[in-house]
Design a protein around this motif. Sequence first.
Motif, PDB file in Angstrom:
ATOM      1  N   ASP B  32       0.826  -1.216   0.000  1.00 54.75           N
ATOM      2  CA  ASP B  32       0.000   0.000   0.000  1.00 54.75           C
ATOM      3  C   ASP B  32       0.855   1.259   0.000  1.00 54.75           C
ATOM      4  O   ASP B  32       0.526   2.256  -0.641  1.00 54.75           O
ATOM      5  CB  ASP B  32      -0.935   0.012   1.217  1.00 54.75           C
ATOM      6  N   GLU B  33       1.951   1.226   0.769  1.00 50.50           N
ATOM      7  CA  GLU B  33       2.816   2.417   0.818  1.00 50.50           C
ATOM      8  C   GLU B  33       3.407   2.722  -0.553  1.00 50.50           C
ATOM      9  O   GLU B  33       3.565   3.874  -0.934  1.00 50.50           O
ATOM     10  CB  GLU B  33       3.933   2.209   1.834  1.00 50.50           C
ATOM     11  N   LEU B  34       3.723   1.645  -1.284  1.00 49.25           N
ATOM     12  CA  LEU B  34       4.346   1.851  -2.593  1.00 49.25           C
ATOM     13  C   LEU B  34       3.358   2.316  -3.646  1.00 49.25           C
ATOM     14  O   LEU B  34       3.697   3.091  -4.534  1.00 49.25           O
ATOM     15  CB  LEU B  34       5.005   0.548  -3.069  1.00 49.25           C
ATOM     16  N   ASN B  36      -0.302   3.028  -3.073  1.00 44.89           N
ATOM     17  CA  ASN B  36      -1.548   3.701  -2.687  1.00 44.89           C
ATOM     18  C   ASN B  36      -2.797   2.926  -3.069  1.00 44.89           C
ATOM     19  O   ASN B  36      -3.784   3.513  -3.511  1.00 44.89           O
ATOM     20  CB  ASN B  36      -1.630   5.091  -3.342  1.00 44.89           C
ATOM     21  N   SER B  70      12.304   0.648  -3.956  1.00 50.39           N
ATOM     22  CA  SER B  70      12.563   0.289  -2.564  1.00 50.39           C
ATOM     23  C   SER B  70      13.346  -1.013  -2.498  1.00 50.39           C
ATOM     24  O   SER B  70      13.111  -1.925  -3.290  1.00 50.39           O
ATOM     25  CB  SER B  70      11.259   0.118  -1.790  1.00 50.39           C
ATOM     26  N   HIS B 131       5.730   7.501  14.296  1.00 47.04           N
ATOM     27  CA  HIS B 131       7.180   7.269  14.363  1.00 47.04           C
ATOM     28  C   HIS B 131       7.902   8.535  14.783  1.00 47.04           C
ATOM     29  O   HIS B 131       7.446   9.612  14.533  1.00 47.04           O
ATOM     30  CB  HIS B 131       7.682   6.811  12.995  1.00 47.04           C
TER      31      HIS B 131
END
Lengths: 242, 131
Positions: B32-34, B36, B70, B131
């Motif tokens: 999902d981070e990569l 969306n 990544s 974080h």
Amino acid sequence: MQDSWRLITTWGTTPEFNMGLDEALLLEGDQPTLRLYTWSPDALSLGWFQKTSEVSGIGSASSTVRRLTGGGAIHHEGELTFSLCCPQTHPLYRGPVGPSYARIHGAVILALRQIGLPARLRGEGSLTSDDPASGMCFHHSTPLDVEWNGRKGVGSAQRRKGGRVLHHGSIKVTSTPLEGNIATFEQATESHTAQSFAPLLLDHMRQHLGLRLVPGVPSPEERERAAELGARYTTDEWVHQR
Amino acid sequence: MRPDDRRYATSHEWAKIDGDSVIVGITDFAVDELCNGNEGDLVYCDLPEVGRLVEAGETFGEIESVKAVSDLQAPISGEIIEINPVIEDHLQVLAEDTWGKGWMVRIKATAPNIDHMMDAATYEGHISAPH
């Protein structure tokens, strides 16, 4: 509270230095760093996963490198290049990749509008500059890319490694034969070079992103590492690895 | 809730003991981070050759979405004994079947123990925490 970033500005530095320093900052940087730079000689940079056979203009620039970041090829001439390097947990880059582009591009768009360019995120649809067969970054657009007058004017790509992020951006001042039909400063109401536009970009990075920019230089250790890493960027083994 | 039959790394890989080897993939959070939620944004994945030795924490591959490359980090040390041949041409499997057909590599671990990694509940807290 503003966020302290080191600002390193270098005009007319070599492709090896530019790529080597960005990699050194990605691997070992101990503070968030924003770089602004231009290239001398000019260079064609390939995206990390691009095959040389996919780039029709390969061999047409004074020098060729392969970037660590993804995406398409860029001819680094007549442009202002920027890079940001910081931990992936930094608020600018925390979370999904897409919104991180929107944040950075928000500042870039405001600076471009200040010189009279109707810059905006592309959103849905396509651009008249789209021509993916060229393999060039500026001829391929996504919803988060910056365009004006229907053409792409800012190229961006990221590398995320070891919990850190390197973000590359290229803002086109003029076009080159390798990157025809793209958005440039030629449509601006004010005449600007990369160097004269830089302070405007920095102002909006400060205001829009809340960065406190502290001018600095690479440490001796970073310079040494940059030279060591950068030397391989123009070798055939590195450029033609795919 | 994510499967509790495997362990999770802070860098968002998962590892599952399968017989005398360990299979490794990336989590739904990483996907999902990569991209969306648009798995079409995943464009390339480079996995290692079979036979390569990796150390825990070392990069064993790379994945590219439309906007970012990544690194993939090995959660354990060992030898790559199999890669998932489906991944390269069908990256959407990473989103469609993250915990099954979306596995990436099989490692013959030097020490087949993944207890140092997070369980599902701890990983849930890790990705939820500021974080």
